[in-house]
Design a protein around this motif. Structure first.
Motif, PDB file in Angstrom:
ATOM      1  N   SER A  21      -9.112  12.014  27.670  1.00  0.00           N
ATOM      2  CA  SER A  21      -9.677  11.713  26.356  1.00  0.00           C
ATOM      3  C   SER A  21     -11.170  11.489  26.492  1.00  0.00           C
ATOM      4  O   SER A  21     -11.648  11.038  27.538  1.00  0.00           O
ATOM      5  N   CYS A  22     -11.882  11.787  25.429  1.00  0.00           N
ATOM      6  CA  CYS A  22     -13.321  11.553  25.407  1.00  0.00           C
ATOM      7  C   CYS A  22     -13.692  11.044  24.022  1.00  0.00           C
ATOM      8  O   CYS A  22     -13.534  11.773  23.033  1.00  0.00           O
ATOM      9  N   ALA A  23     -14.179   9.831  23.968  1.00  0.00           N
ATOM     10  CA  ALA A  23     -14.586   9.236  22.705  1.00  0.00           C
ATOM     11  C   ALA A  23     -16.108   9.265  22.601  1.00  0.00           C
ATOM     12  O   ALA A  23     -16.809   8.915  23.551  1.00  0.00           O
ATOM     13  N   ALA A  24     -16.576   9.679  21.435  1.00  0.00           N
ATOM     14  CA  ALA A  24     -18.026   9.771  21.206  1.00  0.00           C
ATOM     15  C   ALA A  24     -18.457   8.756  20.156  1.00  0.00           C
ATOM     16  O   ALA A  24     -17.751   8.524  19.178  1.00  0.00           O
ATOM     17  N   SER A  25     -19.632   8.197  20.360  1.00  0.00           N
ATOM     18  CA  SER A  25     -20.140   7.196  19.426  1.00  0.00           C
ATOM     19  C   SER A  25     -20.859   7.830  18.244  1.00  0.00           C
ATOM     20  O   SER A  25     -21.198   7.142  17.289  1.00  0.00           O
ATOM     21  N   GLU A  26     -21.100   9.134  18.314  1.00  0.00           N
ATOM     22  CA  GLU A  26     -21.861   9.845  17.297  1.00  0.00           C
ATOM     23  C   GLU A  26     -21.073   9.985  16.000  1.00  0.00           C
ATOM     24  O   GLU A  26     -19.985  10.578  15.984  1.00  0.00           O
ATOM     25  N   ARG A  27     -21.652   9.476  14.902  1.00  0.00           N
ATOM     26  CA  ARG A  27     -20.922   9.488  13.632  1.00  0.00           C
ATOM     27  C   ARG A  27     -20.821  10.887  13.031  1.00  0.00           C
ATOM     28  O   ARG A  27     -20.012  11.115  12.130  1.00  0.00           O
ATOM     29  N   THR A  28     -21.668  11.806  13.534  1.00  0.00           N
ATOM     30  CA  THR A  28     -21.586  13.187  13.048  1.00  0.00           C
ATOM     31  C   THR A  28     -20.791  14.061  14.012  1.00  0.00           C
ATOM     32  O   THR A  28     -20.936  15.279  14.023  1.00  0.00           O
ATOM     33  N   PHE A  29     -19.968  13.439  14.803  1.00  0.00           N
ATOM     34  CA  PHE A  29     -19.143  14.127  15.807  1.00  0.00           C
ATOM     35  C   PHE A  29     -18.473  15.368  15.246  1.00  0.00           C
ATOM     36  O   PHE A  29     -18.426  16.412  15.895  1.00  0.00           O
ATOM     37  N   SER A  30     -17.941  15.262  14.040  1.00  0.00           N
ATOM     38  CA  SER A  30     -17.148  16.363  13.465  1.00  0.00           C
ATOM     39  C   SER A  30     -17.976  17.613  13.205  1.00  0.00           C
ATOM     40  O   SER A  30     -17.412  18.666  12.929  1.00  0.00           O
ATOM     41  N   ARG A  31     -19.284  17.521  13.269  1.00  0.00           N
ATOM     42  CA  ARG A  31     -20.141  18.682  13.026  1.00  0.00           C
ATOM     43  C   ARG A  31     -20.384  19.505  14.294  1.00  0.00           C
ATOM     44  O   ARG A  31     -20.959  20.593  14.221  1.00  0.00           O
ATOM     45  N   TYR A  32     -19.967  18.971  15.436  1.00  0.00           N
ATOM     46  CA  TYR A  32     -20.301  19.598  16.707  1.00  0.00           C
ATOM     47  C   TYR A  32     -19.108  20.299  17.347  1.00  0.00           C
ATOM     48  O   TYR A  32     -17.985  19.759  17.333  1.00  0.00           O
ATOM     49  N   ALA A  33     -19.375  21.471  17.927  1.00  0.00           N
ATOM     50  CA  ALA A  33     -18.427  22.025  18.877  1.00  0.00           C
ATOM     51  C   ALA A  33     -18.465  21.129  20.111  1.00  0.00           C
ATOM     52  O   ALA A  33     -19.522  20.576  20.455  1.00  0.00           O
ATOM     53  N   MET A  34     -17.326  20.970  20.765  1.00  0.00           N
ATOM     54  CA  MET A  34     -17.222  20.093  21.928  1.00  0.00           C
ATOM     55  C   MET A  34     -16.626  20.875  23.091  1.00  0.00           C
ATOM     56  O   MET A  34     -15.901  21.861  22.893  1.00  0.00           O
TER      57      MET A  34
END
Length: 121
Positions: A21-34
């Motif tokens: 699992s990888c948790a990101a603190s970025e609130r715009t996470f959903s806008r990024y390819a990962m």
């Protein structure tokens, strides 16, 4: 500054499975390819798998096709890597990152600490 926290690594026998699992603190996470990357001892960090912002598209390195599955939960700002039929050559520190929308092998944010996966034969 975005924080990435990878977890789920450990020691597993060849043929076994692990879910990272990888948790990101970025609130715009959903806008990024990962994507997930890995770095084996003495080697460069390499691309493993990527997923579009919507989750509709995925791309895998040839070495993990058919064994690894990447997924994401945008509500939780988290990306996952399900790893099945693990082999000793999968031993590495695994990292996640947001990636360039044109070139998924190019990370965008600073790296997290990664999570160690060790596969014993």
């Amino acid at each position: 500054q975005v924080q990435l926290v990878e977890s789920g690594g450990g020691l597993v026998q060849a043929g076994g499975s692990r879910r990272l699992s990888c948790a990101a603190s970025e609130r715009t996470f959903s806008r990024y390819a990962m994507a997930w990357f890995r770095q084996a001892p003495g080697k460069e960090r390499t691309y493993v798998a990527g997923i579009s912002w919507s989750g509709d598209n995925t791309i895998y390195a040839d070495s993990v096709k058919g064994r690894f599955t990447i997924s994401r939960d945008n509500a939780k700002n988290t990306v996952y890597l399900q790893m099945n039929n693990l082999q000793p050559e999968d031993t590495a520190v695994y990292y996640c990152n947001a990636v360039n929308p044109i070139n998924w092998s190019r990370p965008v944010w600073d790296w997290g600490q990664g999570t160690q996966v060790t596969v014993s034969s």
